[in-house]
Design a protein around this motif. Structure first.
Motif, mmCIF file in Angstrom:
data_model
loop_
_atom_site.group_PDB
_atom_site.id
_atom_site.type_symbol
_atom_site.label_atom_id
_atom_site.label_comp_id
_atom_site.label_asym_id
_atom_site.label_seq_id
_atom_site.Cartn_x
_atom_site.Cartn_y
_atom_site.Cartn_z
ATOM 1 N N VAL A 197 0.812 -1.216 0.000
ATOM 2 C CA VAL A 197 0.000 0.000 0.000
ATOM 3 C C VAL A 197 0.847 1.268 0.000
ATOM 4 C CG1 VAL A 197 -1.983 -1.128 1.050
ATOM 5 C CG2 VAL A 197 -0.261 -0.084 2.515
ATOM 6 N N SER A 198 2.101 1.171 0.447
ATOM 7 C CA SER A 198 2.994 2.330 0.360
ATOM 8 C C SER A 198 3.415 2.582 -1.079
ATOM 9 C CB SER A 198 4.235 2.126 1.229
ATOM 10 O OG SER A 198 3.917 2.201 2.598
ATOM 11 N N GLN A 199 3.244 1.569 -1.927
ATOM 12 C CA GLN A 199 3.583 1.646 -3.350
ATOM 13 C C GLN A 199 5.089 1.839 -3.563
ATOM 14 O OE1 GLN A 199 0.228 3.570 -5.759
ATOM 15 N NE2 GLN A 199 -0.015 4.559 -3.761
ATOM 16 N N LEU A 200 5.852 1.146 -2.720
ATOM 17 C CA LEU A 200 7.306 1.162 -2.847
ATOM 18 C C LEU A 200 7.733 0.294 -4.023
ATOM 19 C CD1 LEU A 200 10.154 1.836 -1.694
ATOM 20 C CD2 LEU A 200 9.959 -0.277 -0.353
ATOM 21 N N VAL A 201 8.559 0.843 -4.881
ATOM 22 C CA VAL A 201 9.139 0.101 -5.993
ATOM 23 C C VAL A 201 10.653 0.170 -5.853
ATOM 24 C CG1 VAL A 201 9.400 -0.074 -8.489
ATOM 25 C CG2 VAL A 201 7.190 0.602 -7.509
ATOM 26 N N SER A 202 11.260 -0.971 -5.575
ATOM 27 C CA SER A 202 12.698 -1.012 -5.336
ATOM 28 C C SER A 202 13.267 -2.327 -5.849
ATOM 29 C CB SER A 202 13.007 -0.871 -3.837
ATOM 30 O OG SER A 202 14.339 -1.212 -3.552
ATOM 31 N N LYS A 203 14.235 -2.251 -6.755
ATOM 32 C CA LYS A 203 14.875 -3.458 -7.264
ATOM 33 C C LYS A 203 15.593 -4.208 -6.155
ATOM 34 C CE LYS A 203 18.009 -5.175 -10.859
ATOM 35 N NZ LYS A 203 18.707 -6.098 -9.943
ATOM 36 N N SER A 229 15.354 -5.704 4.692
ATOM 37 C CA SER A 229 15.018 -4.688 5.684
ATOM 38 C C SER A 229 15.767 -3.385 5.427
ATOM 39 C CB SER A 229 15.342 -5.210 7.090
ATOM 40 O OG SER A 229 15.122 -4.216 8.061
ATOM 41 N N ALA A 230 17.068 -3.481 5.145
ATOM 42 C CA ALA A 230 17.874 -2.286 4.888
ATOM 43 C C ALA A 230 17.369 -1.539 3.661
ATOM 44 C CB ALA A 230 19.333 -2.679 4.722
ATOM 45 N N ALA A 231 16.987 -2.289 2.622
ATOM 46 C CA ALA A 231 16.506 -1.651 1.397
ATOM 47 C C ALA A 231 15.171 -0.956 1.620
ATOM 48 C CB ALA A 231 16.374 -2.688 0.283
ATOM 49 N N VAL A 232 14.310 -1.537 2.457
ATOM 50 C CA VAL A 232 13.017 -0.913 2.745
ATOM 51 C C VAL A 232 13.201 0.387 3.513
ATOM 52 C CG1 VAL A 232 10.890 -1.133 4.084
ATOM 53 C CG2 VAL A 232 11.628 -3.016 2.638
ATOM 54 N N ILE A 233 13.925 0.330 4.622
ATOM 55 C CA ILE A 233 14.026 1.524 5.467
ATOM 56 C C ILE A 233 14.843 2.627 4.800
ATOM 57 C CG2 ILE A 233 13.732 0.180 7.566
ATOM 58 C CD1 ILE A 233 16.682 0.372 8.095
ATOM 59 N N ASN A 234 15.614 2.302 3.780
ATOM 60 C CA ASN A 234 16.389 3.307 3.058
ATOM 61 C C ASN A 234 15.478 4.348 2.405
ATOM 62 O OD1 ASN A 234 18.953 4.331 1.887
ATOM 63 N ND2 ASN A 234 18.008 3.721 -0.048
ATOM 64 N N SER A 235 14.250 3.930 2.027
ATOM 65 C CA SER A 235 13.314 4.837 1.366
ATOM 66 C C SER A 235 12.277 5.427 2.321
ATOM 67 C CB SER A 235 12.584 4.096 0.231
ATOM 68 O OG SER A 235 13.486 3.634 -0.737
ATOM 69 N N THR A 236 12.286 4.994 3.581
ATOM 70 C CA THR A 236 11.311 5.441 4.583
ATOM 71 C C THR A 236 9.886 5.408 4.033
ATOM 72 O OG1 THR A 236 13.035 6.983 5.351
ATOM 73 C CG2 THR A 236 10.881 7.141 6.418
#
Length: 286
Positions: A197-203, A229-236
């Protein structure tokens, strides 16, 4: 949780509080046209958030504060990771540099004539409402205008999630027996009915989830969860707040209950074969 007090002072009962394999978070809509689309605003809101106070407000202190999507029972969880307190000064400085300032004599931050407005949408339950109200209190001290919007379950599903019509959504996200972040964070789950639902798009996030779902090597899987986890929190994309507990009452005659975490309520009977009521002394010959 409001019913726990009915049993807490009754000596004939014990209150058991296993952790649920989920986290409660303030999820940002990264595609919002509002202020939360700005990374610095999201980072400032996290800096202004006091998780320990939230745990006291929502679960009477019986929950574990977290700063990322890895909770107890999920590979890669670090029980010794420090939980920072709020840092209002750093949060204010970050908003100042982003152009959101408070005019002399004012109380709410503005930028180019627009108010720093951050509405919070929340399912109308006592626990989640308490979280949203405490976030509102903490963020308003930073000069943010906050409106809490409680919604019914039907409205949450049909309007908020389906249309991604929110700026901040206070919600819990529950892992299954096999912890899998795919439904909540993989880019393929951005379109409804996906739950990203945050609509995060990250390779980087997608690649780590791919390893989590395919590797049989436990060390590689733990490493992949850590990378995820590190990749997710990098974008807050969210402020991860706490891991809840599931309190229930048992007659104090029942012994041998040892259940640190559950996935579903019925799991509270998972170790029933270890329960006992009576013991007796057994003497053996030397």
């Amino acid at each position: 949780y409001e019913e726990v007090a009915k049993f807490a002072d009754d000596r004939s009962f014990n209150i058991v509080r296993p952790s649920t394999r989920e986290y409660v978070a303030a999820l940002f809509n990264l595609k919002s046209t509002g202020a939360v689309s700005d990374l610095k605003v999201r980072q400032a809101l996290e800096l202004a958030t006091d998780r320990h106070t939230l745990v006291n407000a929502a679960q009477d202190g019986h929950a574990t504060p977290v700063t990322n999507p890895l909770v107890f029972g999920v590979p890669g969880y670090d029980s010794l990771a420090p939980i920072p307190g709020s840092d209002p000064a750093a949060a204010a400085s970050l908003l100042d540099t982003a152009g959101w300032t408070v005019a002399e004599g004012g109380s709410v931050r503005t930028k180019s004539g627009k108010t720093l407005n951050v509405p919070i949408t929340v399912l109308d339950t006592p626990e989640l409402r308490a979280v949203a109200e405490e976030l509102r209190r903490q963020w308003e001290l930073l000069g943010v205008a906050v409106n809490v919007i409680p919604v019914s379950g039907a409205s949450l599903q049909n309007d908020v999630l389906k249309g991604r019509s929110f700026d901040v959504l206070v919600s819990g996200e529950l892992y299954g027996i096999f912890p899998d972040p795919y439904p909540f964070w993989h880019s393929s789950q951005v379109p409804y009915p996906g739950l990203n639902v945050s609509q995060l798009v990250s390779k980087n996030v997608d690649d780590a989830i791919g390893i989590i779902r395919t590797t049989a090597d436990q060390t590689a899987r733990v490493n992949a969860f850590t990378q995820f986890s590190a990749a997710v929190i990098n974008s807050t994309p969210a402020i991860f707040l706490y891991q809840p507990t599931y309190p229930y009452a048992l007659p104090n005659a029942i012994q041998g209950v040892d259940l640190p975490t559950i996935v579903s309520p019925s799991d509270r009977f998972a170790d029933v074969h270890e329960w006992y009521i009576k013991t007796k002394a057994v003497f053996t010959s030397p």
